[in-house]
Design an enzyme around this catalytic site. Structure first.
Site, PDB file in Angstrom:
ATOM      1  N   ASP A 205       0.869  -1.177   0.000  1.00 33.59           N
ATOM      2  CA  ASP A 205       0.000   0.000   0.000  1.00 33.59           C
ATOM      3  C   ASP A 205       0.905   1.226   0.000  1.00 33.59           C
ATOM      4  OD1 ASP A 205      -1.598   2.172   0.534  1.00 33.59           O
ATOM      5  OD2 ASP A 205      -2.519   1.345   2.339  1.00 33.59           O
ATOM      6  N   LYS A 231      -4.123  11.712  -3.648  1.00 32.58           N
ATOM      7  CA  LYS A 231      -3.095  12.042  -2.654  1.00 32.58           C
ATOM      8  C   LYS A 231      -1.811  12.541  -3.315  1.00 32.58           C
ATOM      9  CE  LYS A 231      -4.815   8.575   0.636  1.00 32.58           C
ATOM     10  NZ  LYS A 231      -5.467   9.477   1.612  1.00 32.58           N
ATOM     11  N   CYS A 374      -8.967   5.823   9.609  1.00 39.78           N
ATOM     12  CA  CYS A 374      -9.141   4.476   9.045  1.00 39.78           C
ATOM     13  C   CYS A 374      -8.098   3.507   9.586  1.00 39.78           C
ATOM     14  CB  CYS A 374      -9.107   4.506   7.511  1.00 39.78           C
ATOM     15  SG  CYS A 374     -10.581   5.240   6.777  1.00 39.78           S
TER      16      CYS A 374
END
Length: 420
Positions: A205, A231, A374
């Site tokens: 990730d 992002k 998150c």
């Protein structure tokens, strides 16, 4: 780079971002929430508008001029992303809506078809929910077991524990490159190498690393890597999956429909070539083209130069935050030069809710994030319902950090006075 040059660079870059030049609640906007989503330079906004003003047509399906121009720009963006992360083949870049979709693509196309009862997935306690929940679903469906790497005393990836978890039963390692809460930069090359020795595949990730670090997937050696465009100065609704060509070729389509086929008959169908077999339906064409413009913009700055400047900002941020003894900052401390972690700080103040801090700072025009980011399992590990987070990008300045820390001190003093 010297401080003077870096300030000049920041000032020059800020002029490219129209959204930063406004007031919020009567105060100049100070945007410190780039880990959630970055702002967009004018060239990216112009590119998106230009597509809809001049080239709007579906890709790959038309012989007319607009479709040809759209297809060339869309596929050109794929080339730019491939070069940006040093993929060996352009076909190794699959456009998705975001990193979450990219992870789910791997989960349902590869993991669901390869894992069986007793197989093991290794993840970490610091993962974003997008890199946790899909594997929990897959584990439930396949009977695979998930094991989690914990943290060291410095609140970093525990490499020694990871080594003890690896075994011949390990089939997949799914790990974040840079934690969006702790700010730690995980040793992904070693993580990948150790996993490959056990015959496991590795997914990285890279949502918090691709926008900030020079990424070389061939050097890294990962099997898959995911990132979100929003992002990294691109619009929302566009992300990408990188996968090694031979692995992607062996994976079945994630979704069926138009574009992902070679031929369709009433009885069956044949699958199209990479990367199109994973891009069913009309894609986010304008957003992908704008992602290409964002890659051009970041490349023109230079990722090494960008990262050097962010390290200077990190050092300055933590130096200033150190003057507030009430703060509990999560993750490792940077070196005096700002190395060793990302340009963000997640923190709490005892007795003050993170959302209250964020709300009062917003009254001063300062945008920070509050909540669990998150990463609920990680916050539970810290016995915290959430935290406040200030995250920087290359358009931020030392003056903004000064204003943020000053306002944070005043906010804490205000709450303390009320509680007294």
């Amino acid at each position: 780079m010297t401080a003077i040059k870096e300030e000049t660079l920041a000032a020059k870059i800020r002029s490219d971002f129209p959204i930063l030049h406004q007031e919020v609640n009567g105060k100049p906007l100070i945007y410190l929430d780039s880990a959630a989503t970055s702002q967009k330079p004018q060239i990216v906004l112009d590119t998106l508008r230009h597509y809809y003003d001049h080239d709007n047509a579906n890709v790959h399906r038309g012989a007319h001029t607009l479709s040809i121009r759209s297809t060339e720009a869309y596929e050109g963006a794929r080339d730019k992303v491939a070069k940006f992360i040093n993929a060996q083949f352009r076909e190794e870049i699959v456009f998705t809506r975001n990193a979450t979709e990219a992870i789910n693509l791997v989960a349902y196309s590869w993991a669901l078809n390869h894992l069986k009862p007793g197989d093991e997935i290794i993840s970490t306690v610091m993962e974003h929910h997008s890199n946790l929940v899909p594997w929990q679903i897959i584990a439930t469906k396949t009977g695979a077991v998930i094991k989690y790497v914990g943290l060291t005393e410095n609140e970093e990836f525990d490499l020694e524990q990871y080594k003890t978890l690896l075994s011949e039963r390990t089939k997949l390692v799914a790990v974040v490159h840079v934690s969006n809460t702790l700010g730690c930069i995980n040793p992904v090359e070693e993580i990948i190498s150790l996993a490959h020795k056990m015959g496991a595949k590795v997914l990285i990730d890279a949502c918090q690393s691709v926008p900030h670090l020079a990424i070389d997937v061939q050097k890294m050696g990962c099997d898959w890597l995911v990132a979100s465009g929003h992002k990294m100065c691109a619009p929302t609704g566009i992300g990408f999956l990188y996968g090694k060509r031979e692995i992607l070729e062996a994976m079945p389509p994630f979704m069926g429909g138009g574009e992902m086929i070679s031929e369709v008959f009433l009885e069956n169908y044949t699958v199209g070539e990479l990367p199109h077999k994973f891009e069913a339906g009309t894609p986010a064409i304008g957003e992908a083209i704008a992602l290409g413009a964002a890659v051009d913009y970041l490349s023109a700055i230079g990722m090494d130069k960008l990262h050097d400047y962010e390290e200077e900002l990190t050092a300055y941020l933590f130096k200033k935050l150190a003057t507030i003894p009430q703060l509990r900052i999560y993750g490792p401390k940077p070196t005096p030069e700002g190395k060793g972690r990302a340009a963000l700080a997640s923190f709490n103040v005892e007795g003050i809710h993170a959302s209250d801090l964020s709300t009062l700072l917003d009254h001063e025009g300062i945008a920070i994030r509050s909540g669990h980011h998150c990463t609920q399992p990680l916050h539970r590990l810290f016995n915290a319902s959430g935290s406040a987070r200030a995250s920087l990008y290359f358009y931020n300045t030392r003056e903004e950090i000064d204003a943020f820390v000053k306002a944070l001190k005043e906010t804490i003093n205000f709450f303390n006075s009320v509680m007294d």
